[in-house]
Design a protein around this motif. Structure first.
Motif, PDB file in Angstrom:
ATOM      1  N   ALA A 128      14.623  32.816 -26.635  1.00 44.55           N
ATOM      2  CA  ALA A 128      14.739  31.060 -26.374  1.00 44.55           C
ATOM      3  C   ALA A 128      13.574  31.108 -25.856  1.00 44.55           C
ATOM      4  O   ALA A 128      12.526  32.691 -25.165  1.00 44.55           O
ATOM      5  N   TYR A 129      12.851  30.563 -25.644  1.00 46.08           N
ATOM      6  CA  TYR A 129      11.230  30.040 -25.033  1.00 46.08           C
ATOM      7  C   TYR A 129      11.791  29.021 -23.702  1.00 46.08           C
ATOM      8  O   TYR A 129      12.287  28.231 -23.808  1.00 46.08           O
ATOM      9  N   ALA A 130      10.379  29.449 -23.158  1.00 46.89           N
ATOM     10  CA  ALA A 130      10.366  28.159 -21.873  1.00 46.89           C
ATOM     11  C   ALA A 130       8.730  28.268 -21.858  1.00 46.89           C
ATOM     12  O   ALA A 130       8.216  28.485 -21.382  1.00 46.89           O
ATOM     13  N   LEU A 131       9.178  26.512 -21.815  1.00 44.35           N
ATOM     14  CA  LEU A 131       8.101  26.030 -21.021  1.00 44.35           C
ATOM     15  C   LEU A 131       7.215  25.701 -19.639  1.00 44.35           C
ATOM     16  O   LEU A 131       7.720  24.876 -19.119  1.00 44.35           O
ATOM     17  N   ALA A 132       6.688  26.544 -18.781  1.00 42.18           N
ATOM     18  CA  ALA A 132       6.525  25.986 -17.405  1.00 42.18           C
ATOM     19  C   ALA A 132       5.263  25.061 -17.097  1.00 42.18           C
ATOM     20  O   ALA A 132       4.373  26.510 -16.305  1.00 42.18           O
ATOM     21  N   VAL A 133       5.444  23.770 -16.969  1.00 42.69           N
ATOM     22  CA  VAL A 133       4.450  23.049 -17.066  1.00 42.69           C
ATOM     23  C   VAL A 133       4.509  22.134 -15.311  1.00 42.69           C
ATOM     24  O   VAL A 133       4.771  20.896 -15.800  1.00 42.69           O
ATOM     25  N   ALA A 134       5.109  22.547 -14.928  1.00 43.23           N
ATOM     26  CA  ALA A 134       5.999  21.954 -13.500  1.00 43.23           C
ATOM     27  C   ALA A 134       4.973  21.997 -12.464  1.00 43.23           C
ATOM     28  O   ALA A 134       6.215  21.879 -11.191  1.00 43.23           O
ATOM     29  N   LYS A 194       6.507  14.973   5.816  1.00 43.81           N
ATOM     30  CA  LYS A 194       6.097  16.955   5.827  1.00 43.81           C
ATOM     31  C   LYS A 194       6.240  17.515   4.506  1.00 43.81           C
ATOM     32  O   LYS A 194       7.662  16.567   3.687  1.00 43.81           O
ATOM     33  N   LEU A 195       5.731  17.903   3.315  1.00 41.93           N
ATOM     34  CA  LEU A 195       6.162  18.639   2.387  1.00 41.93           C
ATOM     35  C   LEU A 195       6.454  20.603   2.725  1.00 41.93           C
ATOM     36  O   LEU A 195       5.963  20.863   3.777  1.00 41.93           O
ATOM     37  N   VAL A 196       7.080  20.621   1.409  1.00 41.21           N
ATOM     38  CA  VAL A 196       7.591  21.981   1.730  1.00 41.21           C
ATOM     39  C   VAL A 196       7.844  22.596   0.753  1.00 41.21           C
ATOM     40  O   VAL A 196       8.005  22.354  -0.011  1.00 41.21           O
ATOM     41  N   ARG A 197       7.291  23.900   0.336  1.00 39.01           N
ATOM     42  CA  ARG A 197       7.386  24.675  -1.107  1.00 39.01           C
ATOM     43  C   ARG A 197       8.314  24.054  -1.441  1.00 39.01           C
ATOM     44  O   ARG A 197       9.169  24.677  -0.945  1.00 39.01           O
ATOM     45  N   THR A 198       8.205  24.518  -2.542  1.00 40.03           N
ATOM     46  CA  THR A 198       9.545  24.903  -3.327  1.00 40.03           C
ATOM     47  C   THR A 198       9.893  26.182  -4.412  1.00 40.03           C
ATOM     48  O   THR A 198       8.725  26.323  -4.540  1.00 40.03           O
ATOM     49  N   PRO A 199      11.193  26.774  -4.126  1.00 41.20           N
ATOM     50  CA  PRO A 199      10.854  28.233  -5.451  1.00 41.20           C
ATOM     51  C   PRO A 199       9.720  28.286  -7.207  1.00 41.20           C
ATOM     52  O   PRO A 199      10.273  26.682  -6.973  1.00 41.20           O
ATOM     53  N   LYS A 200       9.252  28.253  -6.981  1.00 42.01           N
ATOM     54  CA  LYS A 200       8.865  28.293  -8.384  1.00 42.01           C
ATOM     55  C   LYS A 200       9.486  28.534  -9.605  1.00 42.01           C
ATOM     56  O   LYS A 200       9.827  29.107  -9.907  1.00 42.01           O
ATOM     57  N   LEU A 201       8.851  27.669 -10.641  1.00 41.89           N
ATOM     58  CA  LEU A 201      10.346  27.449 -12.051  1.00 41.89           C
ATOM     59  C   LEU A 201      10.149  28.481 -12.561  1.00 41.89           C
ATOM     60  O   LEU A 201      10.907  29.291 -13.017  1.00 41.89           O
ATOM     61  N   LEU A 202       9.008  29.806 -12.590  1.00 43.06           N
ATOM     62  CA  LEU A 202       8.021  30.916 -13.942  1.00 43.06           C
ATOM     63  C   LEU A 202       9.341  31.659 -12.833  1.00 43.06           C
ATOM     64  O   LEU A 202      10.279  32.151 -13.528  1.00 43.06           O
ATOM     65  N   ASP A 203      10.010  31.883 -11.461  1.00 42.06           N
ATOM     66  CA  ASP A 203      10.421  32.287 -11.590  1.00 42.06           C
ATOM     67  C   ASP A 203      11.979  32.869 -11.279  1.00 42.06           C
ATOM     68  O   ASP A 203      12.950  33.614 -11.537  1.00 42.06           O
ATOM     69  N   LEU A 204      12.617  31.654 -11.142  1.00 44.78           N
ATOM     70  CA  LEU A 204      13.665  31.236 -11.654  1.00 44.78           C
ATOM     71  C   LEU A 204      14.066  31.879 -13.040  1.00 44.78           C
ATOM     72  O   LEU A 204      15.570  31.899 -13.362  1.00 44.78           O
ATOM     73  N   ILE A 205      13.128  30.985 -13.272  1.00 51.30           N
ATOM     74  CA  ILE A 205      13.522  31.188 -14.773  1.00 51.30           C
ATOM     75  C   ILE A 205      13.862  32.597 -15.157  1.00 51.30           C
ATOM     76  O   ILE A 205      14.714  33.403 -15.636  1.00 51.30           O
ATOM     77  N   ARG A 206      13.371  33.585 -15.184  1.00 49.53           N
ATOM     78  CA  ARG A 206      12.823  34.815 -14.902  1.00 49.53           C
ATOM     79  C   ARG A 206      13.959  35.342 -14.610  1.00 49.53           C
ATOM     80  O   ARG A 206      15.086  36.210 -14.930  1.00 49.53           O
ATOM     81  N   ALA A 207      14.710  35.024 -13.309  1.00 49.30           N
ATOM     82  CA  ALA A 207      15.631  35.855 -12.464  1.00 49.30           C
ATOM     83  C   ALA A 207      16.969  35.465 -13.144  1.00 49.30           C
ATOM     84  O   ALA A 207      18.733  36.428 -13.967  1.00 49.30           O
ATOM     85  N   THR A 208      17.056  34.106 -13.517  1.00 48.04           N
ATOM     86  CA  THR A 208      18.442  33.867 -14.506  1.00 48.04           C
ATOM     87  C   THR A 208      18.712  33.796 -16.067  1.00 48.04           C
ATOM     88  O   THR A 208      20.479  34.263 -17.173  1.00 48.04           O
ATOM     89  N   PRO A 232      16.094  36.295 -18.287  1.00 45.31           N
ATOM     90  CA  PRO A 232      15.294  36.922 -18.379  1.00 45.31           C
ATOM     91  C   PRO A 232      14.236  37.546 -19.423  1.00 45.31           C
ATOM     92  O   PRO A 232      13.676  38.150 -20.114  1.00 45.31           O
ATOM     93  N   ASP A 233      15.976  37.559 -20.619  1.00 43.32           N
ATOM     94  CA  ASP A 233      15.015  37.730 -21.903  1.00 43.32           C
ATOM     95  C   ASP A 233      14.243  36.339 -22.969  1.00 43.32           C
ATOM     96  O   ASP A 233      13.852  36.787 -23.602  1.00 43.32           O
ATOM     97  N   THR A 234      14.136  35.456 -21.879  1.00 38.00           N
ATOM     98  CA  THR A 234      13.678  34.043 -22.991  1.00 38.00           C
ATOM     99  C   THR A 234      11.443  34.601 -22.202  1.00 38.00           C
ATOM    100  O   THR A 234      11.138  35.249 -21.334  1.00 38.00           O
ATOM    101  N   THR A 235      11.573  34.099 -23.255  1.00 35.08           N
ATOM    102  CA  THR A 235       9.988  33.925 -23.710  1.00 35.08           C
ATOM    103  C   THR A 235       9.074  33.196 -22.519  1.00 35.08           C
ATOM    104  O   THR A 235       9.386  31.880 -23.006  1.00 35.08           O
ATOM    105  N   LEU A 236       8.379  33.386 -21.600  1.00 35.44           N
ATOM    106  CA  LEU A 236       7.689  32.369 -20.352  1.00 35.44           C
ATOM    107  C   LEU A 236       6.446  32.124 -21.293  1.00 35.44           C
ATOM    108  O   LEU A 236       5.701  32.854 -21.256  1.00 35.44           O
ATOM    109  N   VAL A 237       5.701  30.843 -20.950  1.00 37.97           N
ATOM    110  CA  VAL A 237       4.825  30.460 -21.448  1.00 37.97           C
ATOM    111  C   VAL A 237       3.996  29.157 -19.814  1.00 37.97           C
ATOM    112  O   VAL A 237       4.852  28.563 -19.552  1.00 37.97           O
ATOM    113  N   ALA A 238       3.057  30.340 -19.236  1.00 36.74           N
ATOM    114  CA  ALA A 238       2.938  29.019 -17.504  1.00 36.74           C
ATOM    115  C   ALA A 238       1.566  28.520 -18.458  1.00 36.74           C
ATOM    116  O   ALA A 238       0.921  29.050 -18.962  1.00 36.74           O
ATOM    117  N   PHE A 239       1.332  27.964 -17.726  1.00 34.63           N
ATOM    118  CA  PHE A 239      -0.354  27.070 -16.980  1.00 34.63           C
ATOM    119  C   PHE A 239      -0.489  27.728 -16.344  1.00 34.63           C
ATOM    120  O   PHE A 239       0.280  26.878 -14.837  1.00 34.63           O
TER     121      PHE A 239
END
Length: 86
Positions: A1-7, A33-47, A49-56
């Motif tokens: 599986a592949y994931a493109l993280a463009v978020a 007021k804004l608060v930081r959200t969890p990084k999508l890359l980290d969430l995908i990697r944790a759930t 781990p075998d997905t190939t992640l492409v980050a921008f």
């Protein structure tokens, strides 16, 4: 599986969720007021781990060398398998 993280738009969210739309006429000013959200890359990697992640990685304040250092850090940390930097 592949994931493109463009978020990048998901880096922050409003701290408070309102139940209904604010009436514009009732407010001369509005403070958001804004608060930081969890990084999508980290969430995908944790759930998945075998997905190939492409980050921008984009940076408006880094020179080319700084941008490359940031992109390499993603690769070296294991947060992404590929990085497109601009």
């Amino acid at each position: 599986a592949y994931a493109l993280a463009v978020a990048a738009v998901a880096d922050f969210r409003p701290a408070q969720r309102l139940a209904e739309k604010l009436a514009t006429a009732d407010h001369a000013e509005l403070e958001l007021k804004l608060v930081r959200t969890p990084k999508l890359l980290d969430l995908i990697r944790a759930t998945s781990p075998d997905t190939t992640l492409v980050a921008f990685k984009a940076s408006s304040h880094a020179d080319d060398a700084g941008l490359l250092r940031q992109a390499r850090a993603y690769l070296e940390s294991g947060r992404a398998d590929w990085v497109a930097a601009n």
